[in-house]
Enzyme design. Structure first.
Site, PDB file in Angstrom:
ATOM      1  N   GLY A 216       0.827  -1.201   0.000  1.00 46.23           N
ATOM      2  CA  GLY A 216       0.000   0.000   0.000  1.00 46.23           C
ATOM      3  C   GLY A 216       0.863   1.253   0.000  1.00 46.23           C
ATOM      4  N   SER A 217       0.353   2.293   0.635  1.00 44.09           N
ATOM      5  CA  SER A 217       1.010   3.597   0.567  1.00 44.09           C
ATOM      6  C   SER A 217       2.326   3.683   1.328  1.00 44.09           C
ATOM      7  CB  SER A 217       0.063   4.685   1.080  1.00 44.09           C
ATOM      8  OG  SER A 217      -1.004   4.870   0.178  1.00 44.09           O
TER       9      SER A 217
END
Length: 488
Positions: A216-217
């Site tokens: 993810g981020s």
């Protein structure tokens, strides 16, 4: 001698030589394989009949052998079994795993470093006992990680950024290695079968292997490092940040920001894009700079490297031959990029250590049965993925994430924490169509004098639901681990 007797003599001689040849083949050429055969009960009794050395954390044995009154002679015992099981593994009747396997030659006394101890035992008639393996684990950090995960599926890793020493490594759910180290094959087989059939895979060490995770981020730290290393970007550099970004080569496939929200007014400083974790600017910038630049930066942080700590670490992967749409998804930690929590802790550790990534290691010291040190960890630099200047800039930007952005739940009173959140889509739907993302947080503290770098992942489950973001559920776990280290 008549002909029948001559023929009989030849046959008997041939049978005699065949018998000698077969015995020689079995006793010499097959000796190693027969000794290693788990069905060889004599070998099993011989191995168990030895006082195998302990595995030690902060002066306390977390795995040791105690004498028992049965055919095996010794029983392997694991204190706080589930807490340390992903590290120790187990030493059982037909299998050994974890450090029990990786450090087996030290623990059973056959390692080359223990030659003098074996010679002393030979001349004195003493038993050839095993050596001990002392770990880098900080018991307070290990306990804090275990309690903060609270039985939820996930993992946590903590490193000393300046040495690479692993301070905590927890995988949840875990198991009790005592159940697999018993002397009843019936009981051991039943326990092992139950663990194998558990859909939550408690035998996986999620911190360094298993199925790996989309980051993810949290992967945006690698995007950021790539951008800053070009020299063309600073925290106040204004970048495009639309509400949505159509993936190149597609008609109606878009990347949107978390919650589908706008990122400022469409153009924002790079620092703000990281602070609130906008997706569109990082996806667009990755496409602009290309796969080669992003892959080079990821590899510098350790992607693709086979590490032995001495447990075998599954290499993190970026994906290959990416088109622009796939590259854009990769830049926000999706598509084929997969990582271990150890890998993401290494990213933060490199930033914390002025751009130098130290080789992670789990064993601090090895000792012989006489407690003499035979091997001591020698910290080494694995790579230098970023410059000291880039590391300083990233530190300031990560502090801003915790002070003013998505990572505020990781804040520690009186301490500057540098961190980055991540929430990764898994494709798994929960009740009534809700998504169940994996939640990430990676960080280090204190920002001005780093003592610990961490990475935490919590798997998306029905319990966490769509609200289980990196900032809400993973950041508090990281905070507890860092606090435990800093409180000492």
């Amino acid at each position: 001698m008549n002909a029948p007797l001559r023929r009989l003599s030849v046959v008997m001689m041939l049978m005699f030589f065949a018998l000698m040849g077969a015995a020689t083949y079995v006793q010499f050429f097959q000796a190693d394989s027969l000794n290693a055969d788990p069905r060889n009960v004599r070998t099993l009794y011989k191995q168990y009949g030895q006082d195998r050395g302990p595995i030690v954390v902060a002066g306390e044995s977390i795995a040791y052998s105690e004498p028992v009154d049965d055919a095996f002679g010794f029983q392997r015992v694991y204190t706080d079994g589930p807490l340390y099981a992903p590290i120790t593994g187990w030493y059982g009747m037909y299998q050994m795993t974890g450090l029990e396997r990786a450090s087996n030659s030290v623990l059973n006394g056959t390692d080359d470093s223990l030659l003098l101890a074996r010679l002393r035992a030979l001349f004195t008639g003493a038993e050839n006992d095993g050596g001990s393996v002392e770990l880098t684990i900080d018991p307070a950090a290990q306990q804090a990680a275990w309690e903060a995960l609270d039985g939820r599926n996930g993992a946590a890793v903590a490193l000393d950024p300046s040495t690479g020493a692993i301070l905590a490594m927890v995988s949840s759910p875990s198991f009790d290695p005592n159940d697999l180290a018993g002397h009843s094959s019936t009981d051991v087989d039943a326990a092992y079968s139950e663990l194998l059939e558990d859909p939550d895979n408690p035998l996986y060490n999620r911190a360094i292997g298993g199925d790996l995770y989309a980051p993810g981020s949290s992967f945006k730290l690698i995007d950021l490092a790539m951008l800053l290393e070009t020299g063309d970007y600073q925290p106040d550099t204004v970048v495009e940040a639309p509400t949505e970004y159509r993936l190149p080569g597609t008609q109606d496939t878009y990347i949107r920001n978390p919650g589908g929200l706008a990122c400022g007014d469409g153009e924002v400083p790079l620092e703000y894009a990281l602070q609130v974790s906008c997706n569109t600017p990082f996806a667009m910038l990755a496409v602009e700079h290309g796969e080669e630049a992003l892959a080079k930066q990821a590899e510098a942080f350790g992607f693709g490297q086979r590490l032995n700590i001495p447990l075998t670490v599954t290499p993190s992967v970026l994906g290959q031959d990416l088109d622009d749409a796939q590259l854009a998804m990769t830049a926000i930690g999706q598509f084929d990029v997969r990582v271990t929590p150890l890998q993401m802790a290494m990213v933060s550790a490199a930033v914390a250590n002025d751009g130098e990534l130290m080789t992670p290691h789990l064993v601090a010291t090895e000792r012989g049965p006489d407690l003499r040190v035979t091997r001591r960890a020698d910290p080494s630099v694995l790579s230098e993925p970023i410059s000291a200047e880039t590391a300083a800039t990233m530190t300031d930007m990560m502090v801003n994430v915790v002070d003013n952005g998505t990572g505020q739940a990781a804040g520690i009173s009186g301490v500057q924490v540098a961190g980055k959140t991540g929430t990764a889509e898994t494709g798994v739907e929960g009740p009534e169509g809700t998504v169940q993302p994996n939640a990430w947080f990676t960080a280090f503290a204190p920002a001005d004098d780093p003592q610990v770098a961490v990475a935490v992942v919590l798997e998306g489950t029905e319990e966490l639901g769509a609200a289980g973001t990196g900032g809400t559920v993973a950041a508090p776990v990281a905070r507890e681990i860092m606090q435990a280290v800093l409180d000492q």
